[in-house]
Write a protein that holds these residues in place. Sequence first.
Motif, PDB file in Angstrom:
ATOM      1  N   TRP A  38       0.836  -1.205   0.000  1.00 46.59           N
ATOM      2  CA  TRP A  38       0.000   0.000   0.000  1.00 46.59           C
ATOM      3  C   TRP A  38       0.866   1.249   0.000  1.00 46.59           C
ATOM      4  O   TRP A  38       0.580   2.209  -0.729  1.00 46.59           O
TER       5      TRP A  38
ATOM      6  N   TRP B 229       0.700   4.249  -2.707  1.00 48.44           N
ATOM      7  CA  TRP B 229       0.399   5.599  -2.236  1.00 48.44           C
ATOM      8  C   TRP B 229       1.472   6.587  -2.678  1.00 48.44           C
ATOM      9  O   TRP B 229       1.166   7.670  -3.190  1.00 48.44           O
TER      10      TRP B 229
ATOM     11  N   TRP C 248      -5.149   6.861  -5.385  1.00 41.46           N
ATOM     12  CA  TRP C 248      -5.805   6.122  -4.298  1.00 41.46           C
ATOM     13  C   TRP C 248      -6.905   6.955  -3.658  1.00 41.46           C
ATOM     14  O   TRP C 248      -7.973   6.450  -3.351  1.00 41.46           O
ATOM     15  N   ASN C 249      -6.616   8.225  -3.450  1.00 42.31           N
ATOM     16  CA  ASN C 249      -7.590   9.111  -2.804  1.00 42.31           C
ATOM     17  C   ASN C 249      -7.592  10.452  -3.536  1.00 42.31           C
ATOM     18  O   ASN C 249      -6.700  11.278  -3.341  1.00 42.31           O
TER      19      ASN C 249
ATOM     20  N   PRO D 277     -10.718   5.643   1.242  1.00 39.68           N
ATOM     21  CA  PRO D 277     -10.812   4.570   0.240  1.00 39.68           C
ATOM     22  C   PRO D 277     -10.054   3.308   0.638  1.00 39.68           C
ATOM     23  O   PRO D 277      -9.015   3.361   1.290  1.00 39.68           O
ATOM     24  N   ASN D 278     -10.593   2.182   0.223  1.00 40.17           N
ATOM     25  CA  ASN D 278      -9.906   0.895   0.310  1.00 40.17           C
ATOM     26  C   ASN D 278     -10.286   0.102  -0.935  1.00 40.17           C
ATOM     27  O   ASN D 278     -11.404   0.232  -1.440  1.00 40.17           O
ATOM     28  N   ASN D 279      -9.368  -0.682  -1.427  1.00 39.79           N
ATOM     29  CA  ASN D 279      -9.644  -1.442  -2.642  1.00 39.79           C
ATOM     30  C   ASN D 279     -10.431  -2.709  -2.344  1.00 39.79           C
ATOM     31  O   ASN D 279     -10.240  -3.358  -1.311  1.00 39.79           O
ATOM     32  N   ASN D 280     -11.325  -3.037  -3.236  1.00 42.28           N
ATOM     33  CA  ASN D 280     -12.068  -4.300  -3.217  1.00 42.28           C
ATOM     34  C   ASN D 280     -12.802  -4.556  -1.898  1.00 42.28           C
ATOM     35  O   ASN D 280     -12.769  -5.659  -1.352  1.00 42.28           O
TER      36      ASN D 280
ATOM     37  N   GLY E 273     -16.316   0.511  -1.363  1.00 44.51           N
ATOM     38  CA  GLY E 273     -15.036   1.122  -1.693  1.00 44.51           C
ATOM     39  C   GLY E 273     -14.459   2.036  -0.630  1.00 44.51           C
ATOM     40  O   GLY E 273     -13.442   2.684  -0.865  1.00 44.51           O
TER      41      GLY E 273
ATOM     42  N   LYS F  63     -10.629 -10.742  -7.285  1.00 48.83           N
ATOM     43  CA  LYS F  63      -9.731  -9.596  -7.427  1.00 48.83           C
ATOM     44  C   LYS F  63      -8.755  -9.541  -6.248  1.00 48.83           C
ATOM     45  O   LYS F  63      -8.943 -10.237  -5.251  1.00 48.83           O
TER      46      LYS F  63
ATOM     47  N   PRO G 230      -8.072  -6.618  -0.258  1.00 44.87           N
ATOM     48  CA  PRO G 230      -7.924  -5.235   0.214  1.00 44.87           C
ATOM     49  C   PRO G 230      -6.556  -5.016   0.856  1.00 44.87           C
ATOM     50  O   PRO G 230      -6.073  -5.858   1.612  1.00 44.87           O
TER      51      PRO G 230
END
Length: 236
Positions: A68, A72, A79-80, A151-154, A158, A192, A195
């Motif tokens: 991460w 970032w 990402w954000n 935000p966070n993935n998957n 979201g 996918k 997270p």
Amino acid sequence: MNRRLSFSLILAAALSACARQPQLDDPVARGQRDFQGLGCIKCHQIGGEGHAWGPDLTLVGFRKQPAWLDLWLKNPHAWNAKTIMPNFNLRDDTRADLVAYLSAQKGQAWTVYPWRTAQAKALPSVERGKLIFNMAGCVACHGQDGFGGYPNNNVVGGLIPSLTNVSDGYGRADLHAKIQYGQISSPADPSKPKPLIYMPKWGDQLKPDEIDAVGDYLFSLKPKPAPGSAAASDDF
């Protein structure tokens, strides 16, 4: 003083100075150099050094994965989109060194954890819990006053959810256990990538009374009913 003694003293001083210099074959040392050189300390603190415009990074290596951190630093806005952190357009090797340095930050830069000073221990539990929430970096994922939205993935929606109504879903013991043992975020789509942000095992960093203080703070975030509403009125 004879010449031999003078040379010995000069050599000893030089060796001592070299010992104090960062070993630049060490990616962590290079990352520390770049962290300071790029001016990251103008917005972030590590071990009490720097400024507190952004999240404290003294425990960032405990609460964020290297993968991460790499994403970032490569492009914060990817990402954000709402972040105020600039994109430094870092070279790959510089970014890798910064990731190594930040990943190594697991609290050792603090001589005493800020919430373990005599002054902090004397605070009411809710206030001490808020101090821990902010200084430990919980705020970096859960937002100011626990409003969430980071935000966070998957993950479903979201975003990291708000904590303002945590008291509706947890009892004190359940919340203590959740903070102590952490939780891996469940992927919204198992096909996918998982997270990258998850709840770490804060029991590795916080003592039981400190976890309880965080719980007291989170319980205090529940919105108060408006005066005159049914929930706020007396029955007698």
